[in-house]
Design an enzyme around this catalytic site. Structure first.
Site, PDB file in Angstrom:
ATOM      1  N   HIS A  50       0.831  -1.293   0.155  1.00  0.00           N
ATOM      2  CA  HIS A  50       0.147   0.001  -0.051  1.00  0.00           C
ATOM      3  C   HIS A  50       0.971   1.267   0.026  1.00  0.00           C
ATOM      4  O   HIS A  50       1.972   1.270   0.226  1.00  0.00           O
ATOM      5  CB  HIS A  50      -0.704  -0.125   1.294  1.00  0.00           C
ATOM      6  N   GLU A  52       1.232   3.895   2.135  1.00  0.00           N
ATOM      7  CA  GLU A  52       1.994   3.965   3.261  1.00  0.00           C
ATOM      8  C   GLU A  52       3.242   3.029   3.714  1.00  0.00           C
ATOM      9  O   GLU A  52       4.259   3.375   3.989  1.00  0.00           O
ATOM     10  CB  GLU A  52       0.963   3.850   4.365  1.00  0.00           C
ATOM     11  N   SER A  77      -7.422   7.383   3.973  1.00  0.00           N
ATOM     12  CA  SER A  77      -7.325   7.098   5.241  1.00  0.00           C
ATOM     13  C   SER A  77      -6.918   5.573   5.162  1.00  0.00           C
ATOM     14  O   SER A  77      -6.946   4.783   4.312  1.00  0.00           O
ATOM     15  CB  SER A  77      -8.952   6.916   5.866  1.00  0.00           C
ATOM     16  N   CYS A  79      -5.761   1.791   6.081  1.00  0.00           N
ATOM     17  CA  CYS A  79      -6.259   0.359   6.329  1.00  0.00           C
ATOM     18  C   CYS A  79      -6.112  -0.180   7.444  1.00  0.00           C
ATOM     19  O   CYS A  79      -4.920   0.364   8.353  1.00  0.00           O
ATOM     20  CB  CYS A  79      -6.150  -0.375   4.989  1.00  0.00           C
ATOM     21  N   CYS A  82      -1.978  -0.913   7.498  1.00  0.00           N
ATOM     22  CA  CYS A  82      -1.257   0.375   7.629  1.00  0.00           C
ATOM     23  C   CYS A  82      -1.312   0.907   8.776  1.00  0.00           C
ATOM     24  O   CYS A  82      -0.043   1.480   9.415  1.00  0.00           O
ATOM     25  CB  CYS A  82      -1.459   1.349   6.385  1.00  0.00           C
TER      26      CYS A  82
END
Length: 145
Positions: A50, A52, A77, A79, A82
């Site tokens: 992802h 992040e 936002s 998950c 992360c």
């Protein structure tokens, strides 16, 4: 727009241009970007890259103190995966571009003492909406639906 959120959005746009999911992130320590990345699940065939996670990977191994003094900027936002990584490394602040498209684990982060700021940035939102309209199956795969 804040320069660091802008950098995260630029990462998201790179991911979109590569045919991936347009979520970007940067890790900032003492006013400097030390890691940047974007979602590369499609590009790398990865189940965990992802935005992040990619930013943290690109920051490289850091002393705990660096994480504990950093701010993570992300276009969407975070998950559960992360968010867990944010908690694991003690990152004290997360700035989120938008959470209308997807509401991650913001309440968990707040409950564990992380300062969470949602900017509600229209550019972040528009990019995600365009992507979801074009590739709804890929979006559902990314959020585990």
């Amino acid at each position: 727009m804040d320069q660091f959120l802008q950098a995260a959005l630029e990462e998201a746009q790179k991911g979109y241009a590569e045919g991936g999911i347009p979520i970007g992130s940067v890790l900032v320590h003492n006013g400097q970007i030390i890691g940047r990345g974007h979602n590369k699940r499609v590009q790398n065939g990865s189940p965990i890259l992802h935005g992040e996670m990619d930013a943290l990977e690109n920051a490289g191994r850091q002393p705990a103190k660096v994480y504990q003094e950093s701010v993570l900027y992300t276009t969407l936002s975070p998950c559960p995966m992360c968010s867990g990584t944010i908690l694991l490394y003690g990152i004290p602040k997360v700035v989120i571009g938008e959470n209308k498209t997807f509401m991650g684990e913001e309440e968990l982060l707040k409950a564990r003492g992380v300062e969470v700021t949602v900017v509600d940035n229209q550019d972040c939102y528009n990019l995600m909406q365009q992507f979801i309209q074009e590739k709804p199956q890929l979006w559902n795969e990314d959020i585990g639906v």
